[in-house]
Design a protein around this motif. Structure first.
Motif, PDB file in Angstrom:
ATOM      1  N   ALA A 163      25.235  -6.958  79.236  1.00 29.01           N
ATOM      2  CA  ALA A 163      26.394  -6.999  78.340  1.00 29.01           C
ATOM      3  C   ALA A 163      27.122  -5.665  78.492  1.00 29.01           C
ATOM      4  N   PRO A 164      28.033  -5.567  79.457  1.00 29.69           N
ATOM      5  CA  PRO A 164      28.665  -4.279  79.788  1.00 29.69           C
ATOM      6  C   PRO A 164      29.325  -3.587  78.602  1.00 29.69           C
ATOM      7  N   ALA A 165      30.035  -4.344  77.756  1.00 31.86           N
ATOM      8  CA  ALA A 165      30.714  -3.718  76.621  1.00 31.86           C
ATOM      9  C   ALA A 165      29.702  -3.111  75.651  1.00 31.86           C
ATOM     10  N   LEU A 166      28.621  -3.855  75.399  1.00 32.87           N
ATOM     11  CA  LEU A 166      27.585  -3.345  74.510  1.00 32.87           C
ATOM     12  C   LEU A 166      26.949  -2.086  75.095  1.00 32.87           C
ATOM     13  N   GLU A 167      26.692  -2.110  76.406  1.00 39.53           N
ATOM     14  CA  GLU A 167      26.078  -0.956  77.053  1.00 39.53           C
ATOM     15  C   GLU A 167      26.978   0.271  76.956  1.00 39.53           C
ATOM     16  N   LYS A 168      28.291   0.078  77.104  1.00 40.84           N
ATOM     17  CA  LYS A 168      29.212   1.208  76.968  1.00 40.84           C
ATOM     18  C   LYS A 168      29.156   1.790  75.562  1.00 40.84           C
ATOM     19  N   GLY A 169      29.133   0.907  74.567  1.00 39.18           N
ATOM     20  CA  GLY A 169      29.055   1.389  73.195  1.00 39.18           C
ATOM     21  C   GLY A 169      27.780   2.160  72.932  1.00 39.18           C
ATOM     22  N   LEU A 170      26.647   1.649  73.446  1.00 37.70           N
ATOM     23  CA  LEU A 170      25.373   2.337  73.263  1.00 37.70           C
ATOM     24  C   LEU A 170      25.340   3.663  74.016  1.00 37.70           C
ATOM     25  N   ASP A 171      25.963   3.692  75.204  1.00 40.40           N
ATOM     26  CA  ASP A 171      26.046   4.947  75.963  1.00 40.40           C
ATOM     27  C   ASP A 171      26.778   6.016  75.152  1.00 40.40           C
ATOM     28  N   ILE A 172      27.853   5.617  74.487  1.00 38.42           N
ATOM     29  CA  ILE A 172      28.632   6.566  73.681  1.00 38.42           C
ATOM     30  C   ILE A 172      27.804   7.073  72.505  1.00 38.42           C
ATOM     31  N   ILE A 173      27.119   6.153  71.808  1.00 32.54           N
ATOM     32  CA  ILE A 173      26.301   6.548  70.658  1.00 32.54           C
ATOM     33  C   ILE A 173      25.200   7.510  71.088  1.00 32.54           C
ATOM     34  N   GLU A 174      24.514   7.216  72.192  1.00 27.38           N
ATOM     35  CA  GLU A 174      23.430   8.082  72.674  1.00 27.38           C
ATOM     36  C   GLU A 174      23.966   9.439  73.112  1.00 27.38           C
ATOM     37  N   LEU A 175      25.156   9.457  73.710  1.00 26.48           N
ATOM     38  CA  LEU A 175      25.760  10.724  74.131  1.00 26.48           C
ATOM     39  C   LEU A 175      26.097  11.582  72.918  1.00 26.48           C
ATOM     40  N   LEU A 178      30.433  10.104  80.821  1.00 24.12           N
ATOM     41  CA  LEU A 178      29.955   8.752  81.128  1.00 24.12           C
ATOM     42  C   LEU A 178      30.589   8.173  82.385  1.00 24.12           C
ATOM     43  N   ASP A 179      31.428   8.972  83.027  1.00 22.31           N
ATOM     44  CA  ASP A 179      32.101   8.529  84.254  1.00 22.31           C
ATOM     45  C   ASP A 179      32.859   7.221  84.027  1.00 22.31           C
ATOM     46  N   ARG A 180      33.640   7.199  82.948  1.00 19.56           N
ATOM     47  CA  ARG A 180      34.449   6.040  82.586  1.00 19.56           C
ATOM     48  C   ARG A 180      35.914   6.459  82.480  1.00 19.56           C
ATOM     49  N   SER A 181      36.805   5.475  82.528  1.00 19.70           N
ATOM     50  CA  SER A 181      38.225   5.777  82.353  1.00 19.70           C
ATOM     51  C   SER A 181      38.513   6.071  80.893  1.00 19.70           C
ATOM     52  N   GLN A 182      39.543   6.867  80.636  1.00 18.32           N
ATOM     53  CA  GLN A 182      39.881   7.215  79.258  1.00 18.32           C
ATOM     54  C   GLN A 182      40.317   5.995  78.463  1.00 18.32           C
ATOM     55  N   SER A 183      40.952   5.037  79.125  1.00 14.84           N
ATOM     56  CA  SER A 183      41.437   3.860  78.401  1.00 14.84           C
ATOM     57  C   SER A 183      40.278   3.017  77.869  1.00 14.84           C
ATOM     58  N   GLU A 184      39.242   2.792  78.702  1.00 18.23           N
ATOM     59  CA  GLU A 184      38.120   1.976  78.216  1.00 18.23           C
ATOM     60  C   GLU A 184      37.309   2.725  77.171  1.00 18.23           C
ATOM     61  N   ILE A 185      37.209   4.059  77.306  1.00 16.84           N
ATOM     62  CA  ILE A 185      36.516   4.849  76.301  1.00 16.84           C
ATOM     63  C   ILE A 185      37.285   4.822  74.983  1.00 16.84           C
ATOM     64  N   TYR A 186      38.618   4.874  75.055  1.00 17.82           N
ATOM     65  CA  TYR A 186      39.428   4.841  73.831  1.00 17.82           C
ATOM     66  C   TYR A 186      39.187   3.550  73.053  1.00 17.82           C
ATOM     67  N   ARG A 187      39.122   2.424  73.759  1.00 18.03           N
ATOM     68  CA  ARG A 187      38.892   1.142  73.084  1.00 18.03           C
ATOM     69  C   ARG A 187      37.528   1.114  72.405  1.00 18.03           C
ATOM     70  N   MET A 188      36.518   1.624  73.110  1.00 15.42           N
ATOM     71  CA  MET A 188      35.180   1.630  72.539  1.00 15.42           C
ATOM     72  C   MET A 188      35.102   2.575  71.333  1.00 15.42           C
ATOM     73  N   LEU A 189      35.700   3.767  71.455  1.00 10.56           N
ATOM     74  CA  LEU A 189      35.687   4.714  70.350  1.00 10.56           C
ATOM     75  C   LEU A 189      36.403   4.139  69.128  1.00 10.56           C
ATOM     76  N   SER A 190      37.520   3.488  69.362  1.00 14.80           N
ATOM     77  CA  SER A 190      38.276   2.906  68.253  1.00 14.80           C
ATOM     78  C   SER A 190      37.444   1.860  67.514  1.00 14.80           C
ATOM     79  N   THR A 191      36.715   1.037  68.279  1.00 17.53           N
ATOM     80  CA  THR A 191      35.878   0.006  67.666  1.00 17.53           C
ATOM     81  C   THR A 191      34.742   0.632  66.874  1.00 17.53           C
ATOM     82  N   LEU A 192      34.099   1.645  67.443  1.00 21.49           N
ATOM     83  CA  LEU A 192      32.980   2.295  66.770  1.00 21.49           C
ATOM     84  C   LEU A 192      33.435   3.037  65.516  1.00 21.49           C
TER      85      LEU A 192
END
Length: 267
Positions: free
Chosen positions: A10-22, A39-53
């Motif tokens: 579940a890539p989206a879930l994994e990104k969210g968990l990566d952010i929380i662990e970081l 996390l070697d991710r684009s700023q746009s995908e990180i922004y979406r995940m951060l906004s959700t969290l």
């Protein structure tokens, strides 16, 4: 990664968990750019995940709005988990009462997905003492807490615990033969008493807190410091007795009324 494992990712879930662990490792918070870079991710995908969290309350933004850090929501959720909440609620007032008699700090540790985590702590009533903070992650094979958590498991369960375990800060490489020898000794005595493997001058005393199924649900530990001044305080042997009685009391509250005898008989 196996084909089956990859299929159920579940890539989206994994990104969210990566952010929380970081962010868990950066109490001061990180900017969106720093998170993306780490996390070697684009700023746009990180922004979406951060906004959700942020929207769900797991992450908070700084007053300036440019830094993100963990909220206390995950800690709050963990406290509502029945086994943890029940043990801590029963343990803390009793731990504080015993520290006032012992003049020694104590803490309770539990295993969570291979990590050995301090879930409750009570400080010595004196002007000095050694107390581990709640949330501290300690070693598995170089601490009394970790060894006792492992000691009363089957060989297969110990193997699985070692495979899951991520070494804590300062924890040495595992010497399996030495570790197994420690576990055998603990099974015989029912508790651990050892010179600290992390700090000079400390004796670690650790007792299992045992559930109704005769499984170790937590470990009560005292990092004993010997006083050499004129204050009349309990001896090391008396400290062992005090904390052994407390561990038995907590085991009884958890539903096991003959904890120490059962653990020793079962080895």
């Amino acid at each position: 990664m196996s084909e089956t494992t990859d299929k159920y990712r579940a890539p989206a879930l994994e990104k969210g968990l990566d952010i929380i662990e970081l962010l868990a490792n950066h109490g001061e918070g990180l900017t969106q750019g720093e998170v993306a870079k780490a996390l070697d991710r684009s700023q746009s995908e990180i922004y979406r995940m951060l906004s959700t969290l942020v929207r769900r309350g797991y992450i908070v933004r700084s007053a300036s709005g440019d830094h993100y850090s963990l909220s206390l929501k995950m800690f709050s959720i963990s406290q509502r988990h029945p086994p943890i909440g029940r043990v801590i609620e029963a343990a803390l007032p009793r731990m504080r009462a015993v520290t006032r008699l012992a003049w020694q700090s104590c803490h309770m540790g539990m295993e969570s997905n291979g990590d050995i985590v301090v879930v409750a702590s009570a400080e010595s009533p004196g002007s000095w003492g050694l107390a581990l903070k709640t949330g501290t992650v300690v070693g598995l094979w170089n601490t009394g807490t970790g060894r006792v958590l492992a000691a009363f498991r089957s060989k297969q369960e110990v193997d699985e615990l070692i495979a899951l375990h991520r070494r804590a800060i300062g924890e040495p490489e595992l010497d399996r033969a030495e570790f197994d020898a420690h576990l055998k000794r603990i099974r015989t005595s029912g508790f651990e008493k050892m010179p600290s493997a992390t700090t000079v001058g400390v004796t670690n005393i650790s007792f299992p807190i045992i559930g109704p199924s005769n499984n170790v649900v937590a470990v009560l530990s005292c990092p004993y410091l010997e006083r050499v001044d004129d204050l009349d305080v309990p001896s090391l042997d008396e400290i062992v007795e005090l904390y052994g009685q407390l561990a038995n009391e907590l085991s009884a509250l958890y539903g096991n009324h003959n904890a120490q005898a059962q653990m020793i008989e079962s080895t």
